[in-house]
Design a protein around this motif. Structure first.
Motif: not given
Length: 76
Positions: A40-43, A50-54
């Motif tokens: 989770v980058l921004n919650n 905003t999240a980051k995966f792969r």
């Protein structure tokens, strides 16, 4: 817990995705499947999450994030 409840800069592992089939297939096409680690980058509790995966950053609506079950990943 759901991804919507996730904290900023915390990494989680996807346990299940329980949302309408078309949207679930789209998330799978993007690489978000069971077992995927997602950070989770921004919650900030308003607007999209905003999240980051792969290796890629994604923004998703709160309704979608509320249907993704995750578990916390221990710090390495």
């Amino acid at each position: 817990m759901t991804l919507k409840q996730g904290k900023n800069n915390q990494t989680y592992e996807v346990k299940s995705i329980d949302i309408e089939l078309g949207l679930e297939r789209r998330l799978e096409a993007l690489g978000l499947t069971e077992g995927t680690q997602i950070t989770v980058l921004n919650n900030d509790k308003k607007g999209s999450l905003t999240a980051k995966f792969r290796g890629t950053r994604f923004a998703m609506g709160r309704r979608i994030a509320d249907h993704i079950e995750v578990r916390e990943v221990a710090e390495q």
